[in-house]
Design a protein around this motif. Structure first.
Motif, PDB file in Angstrom:
ATOM      1  N   LYS A  58       0.851  -0.994   0.025  1.00  0.00           N
ATOM      2  CA  LYS A  58       0.043   0.149   0.029  1.00  0.00           C
ATOM      3  C   LYS A  58       0.934   1.165  -0.070  1.00  0.00           C
ATOM      4  O   LYS A  58       1.624   1.633   1.117  1.00  0.00           O
ATOM      5  CB  LYS A  58      -0.647  -0.136   1.230  1.00  0.00           C
ATOM      6  CG  LYS A  58      -1.980   1.329   1.221  1.00  0.00           C
ATOM      7  CD  LYS A  58      -3.097   0.731   0.482  1.00  0.00           C
ATOM      8  CE  LYS A  58      -4.140   2.074   0.488  1.00  0.00           C
ATOM      9  NZ  LYS A  58      -5.201   1.919  -0.347  1.00  0.00           N
ATOM     10  N   PRO A  59       0.744   2.031  -0.951  1.00  0.00           N
ATOM     11  CA  PRO A  59       1.790   3.228  -1.272  1.00  0.00           C
ATOM     12  C   PRO A  59       1.230   4.139   0.085  1.00  0.00           C
ATOM     13  O   PRO A  59      -0.019   4.443   0.448  1.00  0.00           O
ATOM     14  CB  PRO A  59       1.450   3.848  -2.538  1.00  0.00           C
ATOM     15  CG  PRO A  59       0.099   3.216  -2.940  1.00  0.00           C
ATOM     16  CD  PRO A  59      -0.087   2.054  -2.171  1.00  0.00           C
ATOM     17  N   ILE A  60       2.064   5.120   0.401  1.00  0.00           N
ATOM     18  CA  ILE A  60       1.613   6.247   1.173  1.00  0.00           C
ATOM     19  C   ILE A  60       1.103   7.487   0.516  1.00  0.00           C
ATOM     20  O   ILE A  60       0.536   8.373   1.023  1.00  0.00           O
ATOM     21  CB  ILE A  60       2.784   6.537   2.095  1.00  0.00           C
ATOM     22  CG1 ILE A  60       4.156   7.223   1.452  1.00  0.00           C
ATOM     23  CG2 ILE A  60       3.503   5.526   3.057  1.00  0.00           C
ATOM     24  CD1 ILE A  60       5.144   7.828   2.088  1.00  0.00           C
ATOM     25  N   LYS A  61       1.659   7.283  -0.864  1.00  0.00           N
ATOM     26  CA  LYS A  61       0.983   8.383  -1.743  1.00  0.00           C
ATOM     27  C   LYS A  61       1.036   8.057  -3.174  1.00  0.00           C
ATOM     28  O   LYS A  61       2.131   7.276  -3.303  1.00  0.00           O
ATOM     29  CB  LYS A  61       1.785   9.894  -1.608  1.00  0.00           C
ATOM     30  CG  LYS A  61       1.399  10.950  -2.433  1.00  0.00           C
ATOM     31  CD  LYS A  61       2.203  12.093  -2.139  1.00  0.00           C
ATOM     32  CE  LYS A  61       1.818  13.171  -2.920  1.00  0.00           C
ATOM     33  NZ  LYS A  61       2.673  14.276  -2.988  1.00  0.00           N
ATOM     34  N   SER A  62      -0.050   8.496  -3.977  1.00  0.00           N
ATOM     35  CA  SER A  62       0.059   8.162  -5.470  1.00  0.00           C
ATOM     36  C   SER A  62      -0.328   9.374  -6.146  1.00  0.00           C
ATOM     37  O   SER A  62      -1.010  10.370  -5.608  1.00  0.00           O
ATOM     38  CB  SER A  62      -0.642   6.948  -5.583  1.00  0.00           C
ATOM     39  OG  SER A  62      -2.230   7.440  -5.506  1.00  0.00           O
ATOM     40  N   GLU A  63       0.234   9.647  -7.345  1.00  0.00           N
ATOM     41  CA  GLU A  63       0.014  10.660  -8.220  1.00  0.00           C
ATOM     42  C   GLU A  63       0.089  10.318  -9.432  1.00  0.00           C
ATOM     43  O   GLU A  63       0.848   9.844  -9.883  1.00  0.00           O
ATOM     44  CB  GLU A  63       1.005  12.053  -7.607  1.00  0.00           C
ATOM     45  CG  GLU A  63       0.545  13.137  -8.151  1.00  0.00           C
ATOM     46  CD  GLU A  63       1.393  14.303  -7.716  1.00  0.00           C
ATOM     47  OE1 GLU A  63       1.186  15.527  -7.994  1.00  0.00           O
ATOM     48  OE2 GLU A  63       2.421  14.050  -7.111  1.00  0.00           O
ATOM     49  N   ILE A  64      -0.946  10.949 -10.321  1.00  0.00           N
ATOM     50  CA  ILE A  64      -0.859  11.016 -11.922  1.00  0.00           C
ATOM     51  C   ILE A  64      -0.754  12.284 -12.340  1.00  0.00           C
ATOM     52  O   ILE A  64      -1.227  13.150 -11.915  1.00  0.00           O
ATOM     53  CB  ILE A  64      -2.181  10.330 -12.372  1.00  0.00           C
ATOM     54  CG1 ILE A  64      -2.203   8.654 -11.860  1.00  0.00           C
ATOM     55  CG2 ILE A  64      -2.128  10.206 -13.867  1.00  0.00           C
ATOM     56  CD1 ILE A  64      -3.576   8.371 -12.021  1.00  0.00           C
TER      57      ILE A  64
END
Length: 140
Positions: A129-135
């Motif tokens: 599980k990532p601590i942050k994701s961004e596109i």
């Protein structure tokens, strides 16, 4: 047709709200990699990961990238990259992973994508599980 200008919004729409679901993002990104983009001569896809301190803190970055080369009146202008990026706290296992693989080094896009899916650098973070994701899309 997809254009470089609308590529980010197109991909975000395909992915939907749950951008922390790496498998879902990967499947949408994979399909997007096969779609034509107006003005694109070659598909330039990058898979990269490693521990970097781009944010001021050492974090493990998992990044799916589609790069676009922009021409204006047949003259090279610049490049843009569309990122699907996931950040993780660096564990011992993640800290040992680092790679950068370009699709242009493969005969076709399917061979490249299949190769990526078989890498430990892909498989290990895929279940976390990532601590942050961004596109996001940026000029480079």
């Amino acid at each position: 047709m997809i254009t470089v200008m609308n590529a980010e919004s197109y991909l975000k729409h395909k992915i939907g709200e749950d951008t922390d679901d790496i498998k879902k993002v990967w499947e949408a990104f994979k399909a997007f990699c096969k779609e034509p983009v107006e003005g694109e001569e070659d598909k330039e896809i990058l898979f990269q990961c490693g521990v970097y301190d781009f944010t001021g803190e050492a974090l493990f970055h998992l990044d799916f990238v589609r790069q676009f080369t922009i021409y204006e009146e047949d003259e090279y202008s610049h490049m843009e990259q569309l990122h699907c990026e996931f950040l993780f706290k660096p564990t011992d296992e993640l800290s040992n992973l680092e790679i950068g693989e370009w699709s242009m080094d493969y005969d076709n896009i399917d061979d490249f994508l299949s190769h990526i899916e078989n890498l430990q650098e892909f498989k290990i973070p895929l279940i976390l599980k990532p601590i942050k994701s961004e596109i996001y899309q940026e000029a480079v």
